[in-house]
Write an enzyme that holds these catalytic residues in place. Structure first.
Site, short mmCIF file in Angstrom:
data_model
loop_
_atom_site.label_atom_id
_atom_site.label_comp_id
_atom_site.label_asym_id
_atom_site.label_seq_id
_atom_site.Cartn_x
_atom_site.Cartn_y
_atom_site.Cartn_z
N ARG A 6 48.44 57.72 112.57
CA ARG A 6 47.39 58.41 111.76
C ARG A 6 47.78 58.87 110.62
O ARG A 6 47.20 59.82 109.84
CB ARG A 6 46.82 59.59 112.58
N LYS A 23 46.64 55.35 95.56
CA LYS A 23 45.80 53.97 96.04
C LYS A 23 46.93 53.20 96.81
O LYS A 23 47.57 52.70 96.37
CB LYS A 23 45.30 53.33 94.94
N GLU A 48 50.58 47.37 80.90
CA GLU A 48 49.95 48.67 81.42
C GLU A 48 50.46 49.97 80.60
O GLU A 48 49.56 50.75 80.24
CB GLU A 48 50.39 49.09 82.77
N LYS A 81 48.91 58.74 83.73
CA LYS A 81 48.35 58.27 84.63
C LYS A 81 48.10 59.79 85.85
O LYS A 81 46.95 59.32 86.30
CB LYS A 81 49.23 57.28 85.53
N GLU A 119 38.35 58.31 92.40
CA GLU A 119 37.48 57.67 91.16
C GLU A 119 36.11 57.64 91.78
O GLU A 119 35.41 56.92 92.07
CB GLU A 119 38.10 56.20 91.59
N ARG A 173 38.88 58.19 86.27
CA ARG A 173 39.90 57.40 86.78
C ARG A 173 39.49 55.93 86.09
O ARG A 173 40.48 54.91 85.77
CB ARG A 173 40.15 57.35 88.17
N ASN A 183 40.81 51.50 83.92
CA ASN A 183 40.41 49.80 83.98
C ASN A 183 40.42 49.21 82.67
O ASN A 183 39.64 48.01 82.52
CB ASN A 183 39.13 49.72 84.93
N HIS A 224 40.74 45.33 82.24
CA HIS A 224 40.79 45.07 83.60
C HIS A 224 39.54 44.24 84.27
O HIS A 224 39.81 43.43 84.96
CB HIS A 224 41.18 45.98 84.52
N HIS A 254 40.65 40.83 85.01
CA HIS A 254 40.63 40.50 86.58
C HIS A 254 39.87 39.13 86.86
O HIS A 254 40.09 38.16 87.82
CB HIS A 254 39.95 41.62 87.37
N HIS A 301 49.57 39.55 86.58
CA HIS A 301 48.53 40.36 86.25
C HIS A 301 48.67 41.10 84.97
O HIS A 301 47.62 40.90 84.25
CB HIS A 301 48.69 41.84 87.17
N1 LIG Z 1 48.03 51.17 93.70
C1 LIG Z 1 47.72 50.99 92.44
O1 LIG Z 1 47.08 52.01 91.75
C2 LIG Z 1 47.92 49.69 91.66
C3 LIG Z 1 48.19 49.66 90.62
C4 LIG Z 1 48.37 48.58 89.72
C5 LIG Z 1 48.80 47.46 90.44
N2 LIG Z 1 48.80 47.65 91.82
C6 LIG Z 1 49.49 46.40 92.80
O2 LIG Z 1 50.60 46.14 92.34
C7 LIG Z 1 50.91 44.79 92.52
C8 LIG Z 1 51.67 44.23 91.60
O3 LIG Z 1 53.10 44.98 91.57
P1 LIG Z 1 54.06 44.43 90.66
O4 LIG Z 1 53.76 43.98 89.34
O5 LIG Z 1 55.12 45.34 90.40
O6 LIG Z 1 54.52 43.10 91.63
P2 LIG Z 1 55.63 42.88 92.85
O7 LIG Z 1 55.78 44.23 93.70
O8 LIG Z 1 54.92 41.70 93.25
O9 LIG Z 1 57.04 42.55 91.97
C9 LIG Z 1 57.14 41.37 91.28
C10 LIG Z 1 57.93 40.50 91.67
O10 LIG Z 1 59.40 41.08 91.07
C11 LIG Z 1 60.49 41.38 92.11
N3 LIG Z 1 61.35 42.46 91.90
C12 LIG Z 1 60.50 43.70 92.04
N4 LIG Z 1 61.31 44.63 91.51
C13 LIG Z 1 62.36 44.09 90.98
C14 LIG Z 1 63.76 44.46 90.60
N5 LIG Z 1 64.20 45.66 90.31
N6 LIG Z 1 64.90 43.43 90.38
C15 LIG Z 1 64.51 42.22 90.62
N7 LIG Z 1 63.28 41.84 91.13
C16 LIG Z 1 62.36 42.74 91.20
C17 LIG Z 1 59.41 41.36 93.15
O11 LIG Z 1 60.53 40.70 94.65
C18 LIG Z 1 58.44 40.43 93.06
O12 LIG Z 1 58.69 39.14 93.21
C19 LIG Z 1 49.46 43.95 92.84
O13 LIG Z 1 49.40 43.69 94.28
C20 LIG Z 1 48.59 45.20 92.41
O14 LIG Z 1 47.34 45.12 92.97
C21 LIG Z 1 48.55 48.92 92.48
ZN LIG Z 2 46.79 46.65 86.07
#
Ligand SMILES: NC(=O)c1ccc[n+]([C@@H]2O[C@H](COP(=O)([O-])OP(=O)(O)OC[C@H]3O[C@@H](n4cnc5c(N)ncnc54)[C@H](O)[C@@H]3O)[C@@H](O)[C@H]2O)c1
Ligand SMILES: [Zn+2]
Length: 367
Positions: free
Chosen positions: A122, A144, A186, A224, A234, A239, A243, A246, A250, A263
């Protein structure tokens, strides 16, 4: 060391930004939690390979017992099935409600591990150690968490704030070039919606260098953080300003085969469309739009939509987006660089035209 405090009453926490923080993670975590606490490190195979050892040994030196739980790298790992398996693995490794989760990875790991932390017994505390630019300036702050459903991204989740975020710019040295550049989408978004002066700081960066000043990351995180503080779950339109780029972004991301566009690349296209709509419908000065587009170009982010991606398909994906409520879309526009607003009066037809105009070369983009 730069510290950004996220003020959310009893859910407040610090984001620390400094080179070398990964190898000091143990002492920073020890400073905020009574010992002994067991820690479950959740990471992906790529990141664990590069940085897992450094984290585990830092935790050990600080007196923590830890176990490492690794998922494959990539968006497909953000699943309910993986969240379930991770919970089971953690129980078998002896974790209970007194344990803590540490997420070591990009946004995929952060969202998944945060969700596991939200539901394990939990809810247990969790620490974010983001390893991509996207996760350092965006996803690790704000609480999030969640996983994808087969029906769509991020449809299953929970708000669960971390207790600490450790941002180590040196971790980015191992990030592949394409993932490094996409992260700037971003950061450019943050400047566009809230901090026009930061556009100049971004313009001064050398995209080929991996030395991002900690102060620049901290400035992004503060943007942020202030937005999350004003609208944690949100429920207001504040918040939603995050977007920017986005909505159409998206739609494009969902319309192409998985993996074709990262992305940040899709969001770059989405920002160009949003700038175009901002000029037409909100009086954004063209010079402001050009400055922002110039930055996206500098980081080699795409700005022209491929003819292989049909507008109809993008519009279909757009219509199924969470932001499309009862046929009207909450669309974020800029009135000037650094000033964003949510608009409710843009029609699907306005958006369709903006998508179509994304096919024009940049030199004719505002004609
Ligand atoms: N929670 C939120 O507010 C929020 C906001 C934006 C995005 N997201 C989410 O984040 C995700 C995307 O995150 P991301 O862009 O970080 O992608 P990711 O976590 O998939 O990382 C991208 C790639 O880089 C590799 N990698 C990561 N760090 C590394 C490092 N230091 N050295 C070598 N390789 C490395 C990973 O293994 C992966 O293959 C999506 O699922 C998206 O929905 C969430
Ligand atoms: Zn984004």
């Amino acid at each position: 060391m730069q510290t950004v405090r996220v003020n959310l009453a009893e859910r407040s926490y610090d984001v620390l930004v400094a080179n070398g923080l990964l190898s000091q993670a143990g002492q920073h975590i020890a400073a905020l939690t009574p010992q002994p606490r067991r820690i479950a490190i959740i990471s992906d195979a790529t990141v664990a390979g590069h940085h897992g050892e450094a984290l585990a040994s830092s935790l050990k030196i600080a007196g923590f017992k830890s176990s490492l739980h690794v998922v494959p790298a990539g968006e497909a790992s953000k699943s309910l099935a993986n969240a379930g398996s991770l919970c089971s693995e953690m129980i078998r490794a002896g974790h209970d409600r007194h344990s803590m989760v540490v997420a070591l990875g990009g946004g995929v790991v952060g969202d998944l591990a945060g969700f596991v932390a939200a539901v394990f017994y939990r809810g247990v505390p969790f620490v974010q150690i983001p390893t991509t630019i996207v996760s350092q300036v965006d996803s690790s702050v704000g609480g999030k968490t969640g996983v994808n459903a087969p029906e769509g991204k991020n449809l299953i989740g929970a708000f669960h704030q971390p207790v600490l975020v450790l941002v180590d710019p040196e971790i980015l040295r191992t990030l592949p070039d394409r993932e490094y550049r996409e992260g700037f989408a971003e950061a450019i978004k943050h400047a566009a919606i809230r901090d026009a002066a930061m556009l100049e700081d971004l313009a001064a960066l050398d995209p080929a260098s991996r030395d991002i000043p900690a102060a620049l990351l901290a400035r992004n995180i503060a943007i942020k953080a202030r937005i999350v503080e004003a609208d944690e779950t949100e429920t207001l339109d504040i918040r939603a300003l995050l977007n920017f780029g986005h909505t159409i972004g998206h739609g494009i991301e969902a319309a192409v085969p998985y993996g074709q566009l990262l992305h940040g690349e899709a969001i770059s296209l989405g920002m160009r469309a949003a700038l175009d709509l901002s000029i037409r419908h909100a009086g954004l000065p063209e010079g402001d739009a050009e400055t922002i587009l110039g930055l996206l170009e500098k980081f080699a982010l795409p700005l022209v939509l491929d003819d292989d991606i049909p507008t109809e398909r993008i519009m279909e994906k757009l219509a199924s987006d969470k932001k499309f409520v009862a046929g009207s879309v909450r669309f974020v526009i800029l009135t000037q660089a650094g000033e964003a607003r949510v608009r409710l009066d843009l029609t699907p037809e306005n958006l369709r035209e903006a998508v179509e105009r994304l096919r024009m070369p940049l030199s004719t983009w505002d004609r």
